[in-house]
Design a protein around this motif. Structure first.
Motif, PDB file in Angstrom:
ATOM      1  N   HIS A  99       0.814  -1.227   0.000  1.00 41.57           N
ATOM      2  CA  HIS A  99       0.000   0.000   0.000  1.00 41.57           C
ATOM      3  C   HIS A  99       0.844   1.271   0.000  1.00 41.57           C
ATOM      4  N   PHE A 100       1.831   1.296  -0.875  1.00 43.74           N
ATOM      5  CA  PHE A 100       2.663   2.478  -1.100  1.00 43.74           C
ATOM      6  C   PHE A 100       3.403   2.924   0.169  1.00 43.74           C
ATOM      7  N   ALA A 101       3.955   1.937   0.879  1.00 52.46           N
ATOM      8  CA  ALA A 101       4.764   2.228   2.069  1.00 52.46           C
ATOM      9  C   ALA A 101       6.084   2.889   1.656  1.00 52.46           C
ATOM     10  N   LYS A 102       6.748   3.494   2.595  1.00 56.99           N
ATOM     11  CA  LYS A 102       7.934   4.316   2.327  1.00 56.99           C
ATOM     12  C   LYS A 102       9.040   3.583   1.561  1.00 56.99           C
ATOM     13  N   LEU A 103       9.537   2.489   2.114  1.00 56.71           N
ATOM     14  CA  LEU A 103      10.664   1.801   1.475  1.00 56.71           C
ATOM     15  C   LEU A 103      10.302   1.234   0.100  1.00 56.71           C
ATOM     16  N   PRO A 104       9.159   0.562  -0.057  1.00 55.31           N
ATOM     17  CA  PRO A 104       8.812   0.084  -1.402  1.00 55.31           C
ATOM     18  C   PRO A 104       8.677   1.214  -2.432  1.00 55.31           C
ATOM     19  N   VAL A 105       8.143   2.352  -2.026  1.00 53.58           N
ATOM     20  CA  VAL A 105       8.028   3.482  -2.953  1.00 53.58           C
ATOM     21  C   VAL A 105       9.413   4.012  -3.315  1.00 53.58           C
ATOM     22  N   VAL A 107      12.228   2.208  -3.327  1.00 57.62           N
ATOM     23  CA  VAL A 107      12.848   1.190  -4.191  1.00 57.62           C
ATOM     24  C   VAL A 107      12.267   1.272  -5.599  1.00 57.62           C
ATOM     25  N   TYR A 108      10.975   1.493  -5.701  1.00 55.69           N
ATOM     26  CA  TYR A 108      10.349   1.668  -7.012  1.00 55.69           C
ATOM     27  C   TYR A 108      10.993   2.854  -7.742  1.00 55.69           C
ATOM     28  N   GLY A 109      11.223   3.936  -7.008  1.00 52.40           N
ATOM     29  CA  GLY A 109      11.903   5.098  -7.589  1.00 52.40           C
ATOM     30  C   GLY A 109      13.317   4.779  -8.026  1.00 52.40           C
ATOM     31  N   VAL A 110      14.017   3.956  -7.261  1.00 50.17           N
ATOM     32  CA  VAL A 110      15.379   3.555  -7.638  1.00 50.17           C
ATOM     33  C   VAL A 110      15.339   2.769  -8.949  1.00 50.17           C
ATOM     34  N   VAL A 111      14.375   1.866  -9.083  1.00 56.68           N
ATOM     35  CA  VAL A 111      14.255   1.096 -10.329  1.00 56.68           C
ATOM     36  C   VAL A 111      13.953   2.043 -11.490  1.00 56.68           C
ATOM     37  N   GLY A 157      11.951  12.171  -5.791  1.00 56.59           N
ATOM     38  CA  GLY A 157      10.927  11.218  -5.361  1.00 56.59           C
ATOM     39  C   GLY A 157      11.469  10.158  -4.425  1.00 56.59           C
ATOM     40  N   ILE A 158      12.671   9.673  -4.700  1.00 56.50           N
ATOM     41  CA  ILE A 158      13.290   8.659  -3.834  1.00 56.50           C
ATOM     42  C   ILE A 158      13.498   9.224  -2.438  1.00 56.50           C
ATOM     43  N   LEU A 159      14.016  10.432  -2.363  1.00 53.92           N
ATOM     44  CA  LEU A 159      14.257  11.058  -1.059  1.00 53.92           C
ATOM     45  C   LEU A 159      12.950  11.334  -0.318  1.00 53.92           C
ATOM     46  N   LEU A 160      11.958  11.856  -1.038  1.00 55.42           N
ATOM     47  CA  LEU A 160      10.675  12.190  -0.404  1.00 55.42           C
ATOM     48  C   LEU A 160       9.870  10.959  -0.017  1.00 55.42           C
ATOM     49  N   SER A 168       5.958  11.239  -3.659  1.00 54.91           N
ATOM     50  CA  SER A 168       6.866  10.520  -4.556  1.00 54.91           C
ATOM     51  C   SER A 168       6.106   9.899  -5.714  1.00 54.91           C
ATOM     52  N   CYS A 169       4.993   9.259  -5.407  1.00 51.75           N
ATOM     53  CA  CYS A 169       4.185   8.640  -6.474  1.00 51.75           C
ATOM     54  C   CYS A 169       3.677   9.697  -7.445  1.00 51.75           C
ATOM     55  N   ALA A 170       3.298  10.848  -6.918  1.00 53.99           N
ATOM     56  CA  ALA A 170       2.852  11.940  -7.794  1.00 53.99           C
ATOM     57  C   ALA A 170       4.004  12.416  -8.680  1.00 53.99           C
TER      58      ALA A 170
END
Length: 192
Positions: A99-105, A107-111, A157-160, A168-170
């Protein structure tokens, strides 16, 4: 080397990536709208990633359409990009399931950032294999402001993500919106 083989291989890998992502969408347990509620984060992350994979496929197609030649350097650069894109299903699934938790978001940004970074060697090796800085592909690309802006937004986004993941998702969605329309510089030259 024939660029058709590179295109076919890349298209196949991208199709598999999308297929793996859609397999993360599970059938709801129930026949009411309430049964869909727990699935929306996974679906939303899938939609965003599907758009991203589509953007890379579209731009990949345009770049190769303008290229006359590929070489070993282009093949390795292409594999580098496909490696990072192949991580998209795992990052997408992790982000949606949590559900768009901090670390997964983050990591998604890193990818996403690494996909953008991996695009650069492919871009430059294609330019080099097709006439260098004076090639039509290099001229069409220009200063590549979209690529520079996208990478900066990904970093932000990764930092935020560790503060407010939704921002970050936005930001990630903003980059997708910037790239959603095919690059007109290249498309206009293809249509000549």
């Amino acid at each position: 080397m024939e660029k058709g083989r590179l295109e076919a291989f890349s298209d196949g890998v991208l199709a598999i990536i999308i297929t793996i992502m859609v397999l993360e969408l599970h059938v709801p347990h129930g026949d009411q709208f309430e049964a869909l509620k727990p699935l929306w984060p996974v679906f939303l992350s899938y939609v965003m990633s599907f758009i991203y994979v589509g953007i890379y496929w579209n731009n990949h197609h345009h770049f190769l359409k303008m290229a006359d030649a590929v070489n070993g350097r282009v093949l390795w650069a292409n594999l580098h990009l496909l490696f990072w894109l192949s991580l998209m299903p795992a990052a997408t699934g992790w982000m949606g399931e949590n559900h768009f938790a901090k670390l997964p978001v983050a990591v998604y940004g890193v990818v996403l950032l690494m996909c953008a970074v991996a695009w650069l060697p492919l871009q430059y090796s294609l330019i080099a294999a097709n006439g260098g800085k004076t090639s039509e592909l290099a001229q069409a690309l220009g200063s590549d402001w979209k690529g520079k802006v996208a990478s900066s937004i990904y970093l932000l986004g990764i930092l935020l993500a560790f503060v407010t993941p939704w921002i970050s998702c936005a930001l990630y969605a903003t980059v997708a919106a910037i790239w959603f329309i095919p690059d007109r510089r290249i498309e206009s030259r293809i249509m000549k």
